[in-house]
Design a protein around this motif. Structure first.
Motif, PDB file in Angstrom:
ATOM      1  N   VAL A 127       0.775  -1.167   0.123  1.00 40.02           N
ATOM      2  CA  VAL A 127      -0.053  -0.263   0.235  1.00 40.02           C
ATOM      3  C   VAL A 127       0.796   1.260   0.048  1.00 40.02           C
ATOM      4  O   VAL A 127       0.402   2.291  -0.220  1.00 40.02           O
ATOM      5  N   ALA A 143       0.561   3.466  13.412  1.00 35.14           N
ATOM      6  CA  ALA A 143       1.546   4.069  14.198  1.00 35.14           C
ATOM      7  C   ALA A 143       1.351   3.604  15.783  1.00 35.14           C
ATOM      8  O   ALA A 143       2.601   3.262  16.142  1.00 35.14           O
ATOM      9  N   GLU A 153      -7.329  -0.602  22.104  1.00 35.09           N
ATOM     10  CA  GLU A 153      -8.064  -0.143  20.654  1.00 35.09           C
ATOM     11  C   GLU A 153      -9.662  -0.349  20.892  1.00 35.09           C
ATOM     12  O   GLU A 153     -10.123  -1.118  21.723  1.00 35.09           O
ATOM     13  N   ALA A 154     -10.123   0.731  20.356  1.00 30.37           N
ATOM     14  CA  ALA A 154     -11.655   1.157  20.538  1.00 30.37           C
ATOM     15  C   ALA A 154     -12.560  -0.007  19.838  1.00 30.37           C
ATOM     16  O   ALA A 154     -13.658  -0.273  20.474  1.00 30.37           O
ATOM     17  N   GLY A 166      -6.563  -0.689  12.875  1.00 31.14           N
ATOM     18  CA  GLY A 166      -6.916   0.456  12.462  1.00 31.14           C
ATOM     19  C   GLY A 166      -7.326   0.350  11.039  1.00 31.14           C
ATOM     20  O   GLY A 166      -8.049  -0.393  10.665  1.00 31.14           O
ATOM     21  N   VAL A 167      -6.982   1.541  10.363  1.00 32.89           N
ATOM     22  CA  VAL A 167      -7.437   1.593   8.899  1.00 32.89           C
ATOM     23  C   VAL A 167      -7.136   0.294   8.041  1.00 32.89           C
ATOM     24  O   VAL A 167      -7.605  -0.231   7.122  1.00 32.89           O
ATOM     25  N   ARG A 198      -7.258  -5.441  -1.883  1.00 28.46           N
ATOM     26  CA  ARG A 198      -5.797  -4.529  -1.667  1.00 28.46           C
ATOM     27  C   ARG A 198      -5.158  -5.253  -0.777  1.00 28.46           C
ATOM     28  O   ARG A 198      -3.767  -5.118  -0.867  1.00 28.46           O
ATOM     29  N   VAL A 254     -10.406   4.789  25.152  1.00 23.59           N
ATOM     30  CA  VAL A 254      -9.872   5.839  25.706  1.00 23.59           C
ATOM     31  C   VAL A 254     -10.586   7.125  25.723  1.00 23.59           C
ATOM     32  O   VAL A 254     -10.710   7.649  24.420  1.00 23.59           O
ATOM     33  N   SER A 267      -4.313   7.386  17.509  1.00 19.34           N
ATOM     34  CA  SER A 267      -5.831   7.335  17.672  1.00 19.34           C
ATOM     35  C   SER A 267      -6.283   7.756  16.228  1.00 19.34           C
ATOM     36  O   SER A 267      -7.511   7.683  15.793  1.00 19.34           O
ATOM     37  N   ASP A 282     -11.064   3.258  -2.736  1.00 24.28           N
ATOM     38  CA  ASP A 282     -11.578   2.019  -2.248  1.00 24.28           C
ATOM     39  C   ASP A 282     -12.910   1.872  -2.198  1.00 24.28           C
ATOM     40  O   ASP A 282     -13.558   0.975  -2.495  1.00 24.28           O
ATOM     41  N   ASP A 342      -1.718   9.617  11.908  1.00 22.07           N
ATOM     42  CA  ASP A 342      -2.613  10.816  11.206  1.00 22.07           C
ATOM     43  C   ASP A 342      -3.309  11.525  12.667  1.00 22.07           C
ATOM     44  O   ASP A 342      -3.746  12.507  12.469  1.00 22.07           O
ATOM     45  N   VAL A 365       0.345   4.824   5.541  1.00 28.79           N
ATOM     46  CA  VAL A 365       0.606   4.052   6.510  1.00 28.79           C
ATOM     47  C   VAL A 365       2.326   4.142   7.035  1.00 28.79           C
ATOM     48  O   VAL A 365       2.520   4.079   8.217  1.00 28.79           O
TER      49      VAL A 365
END
Ligand code: FAD
Ligand code: SF4
Length: 464
Positions: A91, A151, A170-171, A177-178, A187, A214, A236, A295, A433, A441
């Motif tokens: 990516v 990150a 992690e929420a 994450g992404v 992909r 958090v 985050s 995407d 980010d 990334v």
């Protein structure tokens, strides 16, 4: 001699077939292809590609090992600088990073660095082998990491190798994450690649606790004051979608690209037996021109819609990776360049029926050097649509700032931090980010690693 070998392109799924399935588009190099492509590298004395890679992967050194057919040695070279090679090889925007600086690209085609990196990581996995990473014995210090995107994973992995006890909060119910909720399966395969590379980070001793928000479940203060974490890294991300503020954005059928992709990827709505609903309709308009827009468009196409991407500048200015734009065009996505929406219309039940757009022309460059799009008078026209996917960038969610006294943010809600990740609150570091706004990334990974070094220095200094 080596210069004369044309760049080797790996096989890909036929565009007509792949636009109806979610399997990976590119098959990657075979061993023969990889060795041939590796043989094109000139092994420059002063390799510009290394400087152009945000984490400075030692590119000629790993390619040298591939030329000899020693995949394990190549993987060991990459592992010194990148913990997620199968992901980055797939990516990273290589055309503007490593490959963009390759000397062979000046008169011909750059070495396919990303695909060679992917080949190395994929082959290691297929052989059931892992690079042995040296982990320092425990130093008794605890660090909390918020967010399990690139990150957070990079920061946590680096700290673990330095002997820290690291826990990621992690929420969502899935880590990555992404990489897990945003970038589609076709992909970036989830089980084969993302889960496997996250496992490599866990193997270093990093613990990941999911379903912890958090700012709600716990706070940075409670982590530091009650749970004994001496430092916190905030990775985050920037998951809050932007909208245009035009008429009709509240109609049924208008959705952010992030929500659309989360339903499809994380909640598997593209699979026939999934419980998560996804509304695609027949005619989808995607507004925007970045990777996220590509995407969303390609996902909608795979779910059976006729898709048009509406972008206010020209093809040349599209911010998406060149390969993704090329793949989207091959798959039959329509593009309407120099076009900007002004209103969305619906029927009496509140469902989208069409979108009004105006044509644009490019004027003088703005402060950032990009030519400013200007409306062409009298160019108003309607495009029929039953779904409009907004892909206009994202901002960080304000929850962590709101619940952490002393943490300052900039104009766009991004956390204020130094290049090493130190925020305005002592002991709290940030990167990715959440600090830069939506980026890439590899930049997020680089920021996570730099912050890990700064956290290490901070804790060592404090405990002198
Ligand atoms: P993220 O990946 O966003 O991870 C942040 C994590 O923190 C998330 O898991 C989130 O749930 C969690 N979190 C947030 N708030 C909290 C909280 N309060 N408590 C606990 N956890 C929390 N980049 C490329 O280089 N190439 C591409 O091709 C590319 N394509 C993309 C396609 C899409 C659809 C998207 C959305 C982005 C794409 N990007 C691409 C950008 C890239 O994915 C991001 O720049 C990168 O993931 C940022 O990493 P991060 O770790 O900072 O944040
Ligand atoms: Fe290129 Fe990304 Fe690999 Fe660096 S990490 S060498 S930029 S593909």
């Amino acid at each position: 001699m080596a210069v004369k070998i044309p760049r080797v392109y790996p096989q890909e799924q036929d565009p007509k077939v792949r636009s109806t399935n979610f399997e990976e588009v590119c098959y990657g190099f075979t061993s023969e292809e990889a060795i041939l492509e590796a043989s094109r590298c000139l092994d420059c004395k002063n390799p510009r590609c290394v400087q152009a890679c945000p984490v400075n992967v030692q590119i000629p050194a790993f390619i040298r090992e591939l030329k000899k057919g020693d995949v394990e040695a190549a993987a060991a070279v990459i592992a010194r600088d990148s913990a997620l090679p199968a992901i980055c090889g797939r990516v990273c925007p290589q055309e503007t990073q490593c490959e963009g600086s390759c000397v062979l690209g000046i008169k011909g085609e750059a070495v396919s660095i990303g695909k060679l990196e992917r080949y190395t990581a994929d082959t290691m996995r297929a052989m059931g082998k892992k690079v042995k990473v040296e982990v320092q014995p425990s130093n008794g210090h605890k660090v909390a990491v918020i967010g399990s995107g690139p990150a957070g994973l990079a920061c946590a992995g680096e700290l673990a190798t330095r002997g820290y006890t690291v826990k990621i909060f992690e929420a969502l119910h899935t880590a990555g994450g992404v990489l897990s909720y945003g970038i589609p399966e076709f992909r970036l395969p989830k089980e084969k690649v993302v889960v496997a590379e996250i496992q490599n980070v866990k193997d270093l001793g990093v613990e990941i606790e999911t379903n912890v928000i958090v700012g709600r479940t716990v706070t940075i203060d409670s982590l530091m004051e009650e749970d004994g974490y001496e430092a916190v890294f905030v990775g985050s991300g920037a998951g809050l979608p932007n909208f245009m503020g035009i008429e009709g954005e509240n109609l049924n059928g208008v959705v952010s690209a992030n929500e659309f992709l989360t339903r499809a990827n994380l909640m598997h709505a593209y699979q026939s037996d999934a419980d998560t609903p996804i509304y695609v309709g027949h005619r989808v308009v995607v507004v925007g021109g970045g990777n996220v827009a590509m995407d969303a468009a390609r996902t909608a196409k795979r779910l059976g819609a006729d898709v048009t991407v509406v972008y206010r500048r020209t093809e040349k200015e599209l911010p998406a990776r060149v390969e993704e734009v090329h793949h989207a065009m091959e798959e039959g996505i329509n593009f309407s360049f120099l076009t900007n929406p002004t209103a969305i219309h619906g029927d009496e039940k509140g469902f989208v029926t069409s979108i009004t757009c105006v044509k644009m022309e490019l004027g003088e460059p703005d402060e950032g050097g990009r030519r400013r799009p200007m409306v062409i008078e009298g160019s108003q026209h309607d495009i029929d649509a039953d779904v409009v996917i907004m892909s206009l960038g994202t901002s960080p969610n304000p929850l962590i700032k709101m619940t952490t006294p002393g943490l300052e943010t900039g104009r766009r809600g991004t956390l204020t931090a130094t290049a090493d990740g130190a925020t305005t609150r002592e002991g709290v570091f940030a990167g990715g980010d959440a600090v830069t706004g939506a980026a890439t990334v590899i930049l997020a990974m680089g920021a996570g690693r730099r912050a890990a070094a700064a956290i290490d220095a901070y804790i060592q200094e404090k405990n002198k």
